[in-house]
Design a protein around this motif. Structure first.
Motif, PDB file in Angstrom:
ATOM      1  N   VAL A  35      -4.272 -11.640   2.365  1.00  0.00           N
ATOM      2  CA  VAL A  35      -4.311 -10.779   1.182  1.00  0.00           C
ATOM      3  C   VAL A  35      -5.512 -11.170   0.335  1.00  0.00           C
ATOM      4  N   HIS A  36      -6.329 -10.151  -0.073  1.00  0.00           N
ATOM      5  CA  HIS A  36      -7.498 -10.405  -0.897  1.00  0.00           C
ATOM      6  C   HIS A  36      -7.403  -9.580  -2.184  1.00  0.00           C
ATOM      7  N   VAL A  37      -7.851 -10.186  -3.269  1.00  0.00           N
ATOM      8  CA  VAL A  37      -8.023  -9.463  -4.531  1.00  0.00           C
ATOM      9  C   VAL A  37      -9.495  -9.090  -4.628  1.00  0.00           C
ATOM     10  N   LEU A  52      -4.900  -7.084   3.512  1.00  0.00           N
ATOM     11  CA  LEU A  52      -4.318  -6.188   2.514  1.00  0.00           C
ATOM     12  C   LEU A  52      -5.095  -6.404   1.219  1.00  0.00           C
ATOM     13  N   ILE A  53      -5.654  -5.335   0.674  1.00  0.00           N
ATOM     14  CA  ILE A  53      -6.544  -5.436  -0.484  1.00  0.00           C
ATOM     15  C   ILE A  53      -5.780  -5.084  -1.760  1.00  0.00           C
ATOM     16  N   LEU A  54      -5.867  -5.971  -2.761  1.00  0.00           N
ATOM     17  CA  LEU A  54      -5.280  -5.738  -4.091  1.00  0.00           C
ATOM     18  C   LEU A  54      -6.437  -5.479  -5.067  1.00  0.00           C
ATOM     19  N   ASN A  78     -11.453  -2.277   9.373  1.00  0.00           N
ATOM     20  CA  ASN A  78     -10.105  -2.451   9.933  1.00  0.00           C
ATOM     21  C   ASN A  78      -9.192  -3.218   8.979  1.00  0.00           C
ATOM     22  N   ALA A  79      -9.341  -2.948   7.689  1.00  0.00           N
ATOM     23  CA  ALA A  79      -8.400  -3.522   6.721  1.00  0.00           C
ATOM     24  C   ALA A  79      -7.021  -2.893   6.949  1.00  0.00           C
ATOM     25  N   SER A  80      -5.983  -3.574   6.499  1.00  0.00           N
ATOM     26  CA  SER A  80      -4.616  -3.097   6.758  1.00  0.00           C
ATOM     27  C   SER A  80      -4.163  -2.047   5.756  1.00  0.00           C
ATOM     28  N   GLY A  81      -4.566  -2.201   4.491  1.00  0.00           N
ATOM     29  CA  GLY A  81      -4.121  -1.254   3.476  1.00  0.00           C
ATOM     30  C   GLY A  81      -4.728  -1.577   2.125  1.00  0.00           C
ATOM     31  N   LEU A  82      -4.480  -0.703   1.150  1.00  0.00           N
ATOM     32  CA  LEU A  82      -5.047  -0.853  -0.187  1.00  0.00           C
ATOM     33  C   LEU A  82      -3.938  -0.694  -1.229  1.00  0.00           C
ATOM     34  N   CYS A  83      -3.826  -1.697  -2.141  1.00  0.00           N
ATOM     35  CA  CYS A  83      -2.861  -1.645  -3.242  1.00  0.00           C
ATOM     36  C   CYS A  83      -3.641  -1.546  -4.567  1.00  0.00           C
ATOM     37  N   ILE A  84      -3.277  -0.546  -5.374  1.00  0.00           N
ATOM     38  CA  ILE A  84      -4.023  -0.283  -6.607  1.00  0.00           C
ATOM     39  C   ILE A  84      -3.077  -0.382  -7.795  1.00  0.00           C
ATOM     40  N   GLU A  85      -3.499  -1.173  -8.777  1.00  0.00           N
ATOM     41  CA  GLU A  85      -2.747  -1.233 -10.037  1.00  0.00           C
ATOM     42  C   GLU A  85      -3.228  -0.100 -10.938  1.00  0.00           C
ATOM     43  N   MET A  86      -2.318   0.825 -11.264  1.00  0.00           N
ATOM     44  CA  MET A  86      -2.675   2.001 -12.065  1.00  0.00           C
ATOM     45  C   MET A  86      -2.616   1.674 -13.551  1.00  0.00           C
ATOM     46  N   GLY A  87      -3.480   2.370 -14.305  1.00  0.00           N
ATOM     47  CA  GLY A  87      -3.428   2.275 -15.758  1.00  0.00           C
ATOM     48  C   GLY A  87      -4.504   1.409 -16.358  1.00  0.00           C
TER      49      GLY A  87
END
Length: 541
Positions: A35-37, A52-54, A78-87
């Protein structure tokens, strides 16, 4: 056993209780290695795959073009996915971004409230590290159990069954002309699986097929393939596949070795065959017992001498026979082997057209001489002698005799004159025949004795001069250059040769006879069995 955690499993952890998957839902079974920020835009060179990208979206904020560029880099890496903090920095996800993510089955997950990224990374990384330790433990346990089974099983399918139960995937094994499915499938299902394997699904973001060849002595004997339906093949699966192919190779090698030992037990029958004691009908009856339906179109014998560096070692000889059989069977021969005194004797039954047998054998020798295993054998030299090809298998004793004769001649001839094949020896075959049935030395002395006696008495080097003079087609000038002597010395030696051999020694018929006797002279000097030529003459030669 999984070596990593999937996005779908991560979504069930406590820090993801208030999330929304807005795109790429079909890719939730992707594996996550780390997991990477990330808050920068140029990310492609920083990723290794399956991360997994944060992010809060600080890098692009509300710039749609930068957002799309960032997403494309993740997909290409080939990253697994993207997580985005909204707001915080991102308030809306453009429709184009959602469409691109859906097209590539790339999950985009939204946090609708502020979250502590450091707690997420600590939580997931601890899971990943624990699973890595568990993977190593399970891999070692699998290997130990598999090695124990190798001592007990009676058929290789037991290895495949154990393999399938451990991974719980579809196993396809391509072995010889058989295709084995574990578990068993219907005809339609088998066809679909084979089409999937052939297609390899190159465009699929999830690796659902893995294959590995089963190599024995540098040659592929089989291939193992694992096929999954709804999960990605991970590194643990590949390690288990590797251990299994190694175990299968050991089992098949053991079978081949046992088969080689069984063939050795047929030595008595083979010896009688080599000595010409079997009729064609008797040979056909025996071959039908050895391999039903085997049809041979003539055959040839290859005699081989292995000069082992370790005289007590028999293992290298056994594996060399196995390697020889593997290579020459691929060249269209059925190979029988037997040890006769210090020689390995191979009877090669021809399964293809007679016209190509020699070309195929030559290709086989090339492969044998360059084989990595052959180069590692504890032998100083390997000599081959291939006898006369016979159309009737009852005449194999003739090929055997000429193969031994060829092998003996290998030690007597210069590198220029050497050949594996009896058919290529030409004049040396005639010399060998004359030497067996008459006194070759006496014939040589009849022609060359005066010259030999002169050389012995005066150290006149007339044999050397005669050989060069004939090779230069009677050109005195060229002969003088070849021998590095002045022309006057050359004229003097030619006069001596005319006096000893006769002035007509360059006439066609007599010249041909003298050239043949010079070849016989060399042949006798290289033959250990000939003790009639005085040692002094040999030293002068």
């Amino acid at each position: 056993m999984k070596s990593y955690i999937t996005i779908n499993e991560i979504l069930h952890r406590k820090h993801f209780s208030n999330t929304e998957v807005i795109a790429g839902a079909e890719g939730l079974n992707r594996n996550v290695k780390w997991v990477h920020v990330v808050e920068v835009i140029n990310i492609k060179k920083l990723l290794n795959g399956n991360e997994l990208i944060l992010t809060t979206g600080l890098g692009w904020k509300d710039n749609k073009a930068l957002f799309i560029s960032f997403l494309v880099q993740l997909i290409e890496s080939n990253a697994s996915g993207l997580c985005i903090e909204m707001g915080t920095h991102t308030s809306i996800i453009p429709q184009e971004v959602i469409e691109i993510a859906n097209e590539h089955q790339f999950p985009i997950i939204l946090f609708h409230e502020e979250v502590a990224f450091v707690q997420i990374t600590q939580d997931i990384h601890s899971v990943l590290i624990n699973q890595q330790y568990q993977m190593i433990s399970d891999l070692e346990s699998y290997s130990q159990t598999l090695n124990k089974k190798l001592l007990e099983i009676n058929h290789y399918e037991e290895i495949l069954t154990f393999f399938q139960k451990f991974l719980d995937v579809q196993i396809v094994a391509f072995l010889d002309e058989d295709t084995i499915f574990i578990p068993q499938l219907s005809a339609i299902e088998r066809r679909l699986v084979l089409e999937k394997i052939e297609g390899e699904q190159q465009n699929s973001p999830v690796a659902s097929i893995a294959r590995q060849p089963v190599q024995i002595l540098g040659h592929q004997f089989a291939e193992l393939v694992i096929v999954t339906k709804d999960k990605e093949i991970n590194e643990f699966d590949l390690l288990i596949l590797d251990r299994t192919t190694t175990a299968l190779a050991q089992y098949l090698l053991r079978d081949l070795y046992v088969e080689e030992k069984r063939r050795m037990e047929e030595a008595e029958w083979m010896t009688d065959w080599l000595e010409g004691h079997h009729s064609n009908e008797g040979i056909k009856e025996h071959l039908a017992y050895v391999e039903p339906g085997l049809k041979l179109n003539g055959g040839v014998v290859c005699a081989c001498k292995l000069n082992l560096t370790d005289k007590s070692s028999t293992l290298d000889g056994t594996y060399f026979k196995l390697l020889f059989r593997t290579i020459f069977e691929q060249q269209g021969f059925y190979v029988f082997s037997i040890e006769v005194r210090h020689l390995l004797i191979f009877i090669l039954g021809n399964k293809r057209t007679v016209k190509t047998w020699k070309v195929r054998m030559t290709d086989g020798f090339k492969r044998l001489n360059t084989a990595e295993y052959c180069q590692k054998l504890k032998v100083s030299t390997i000599s081959f002698g291939v006898g006369k090809f016979v159309k009737q298998l009852s005449d194999i004793h003739m090929s055997y005799r000429t193969a031994k004769e060829t092998l003996i001649l290998q030690d007597k001839l210069s590198n220029e004159g050497k050949s594996y094949f009896y058919d290529d020896l030409h004049l040396y075959r005639i010399l060998s025949l004359i030497n067996r049935h008459s006194d070759l030395q006496e014939i040589v002395m009849e022609y060359l004795q005066p010259v030999m006696e002169y050389d012995q008495k005066y150290n006149g080097k007339l044999i050397e001069t005669l050989r060069a003079y004939l090779a230069c087609n009677g050109s005195k000038q060229e002969t003088a250059k070849r021998l590095f002597v002045v022309r006057q010395t050359m004229y003097h030696r030619i006069e001596k040769l005319e006096g000893l051999l006769g002035q007509d020694f360059m006439n066609p018929e007599k010249r041909l006879a003298i050239e043949f006797m010079l070849l016989a002279y060399d042949y006798l000097h290289m033959t250990d069995e000939n003790e009639h030529i005085p040692a002094q003459e040999i030293n002068e030669r």
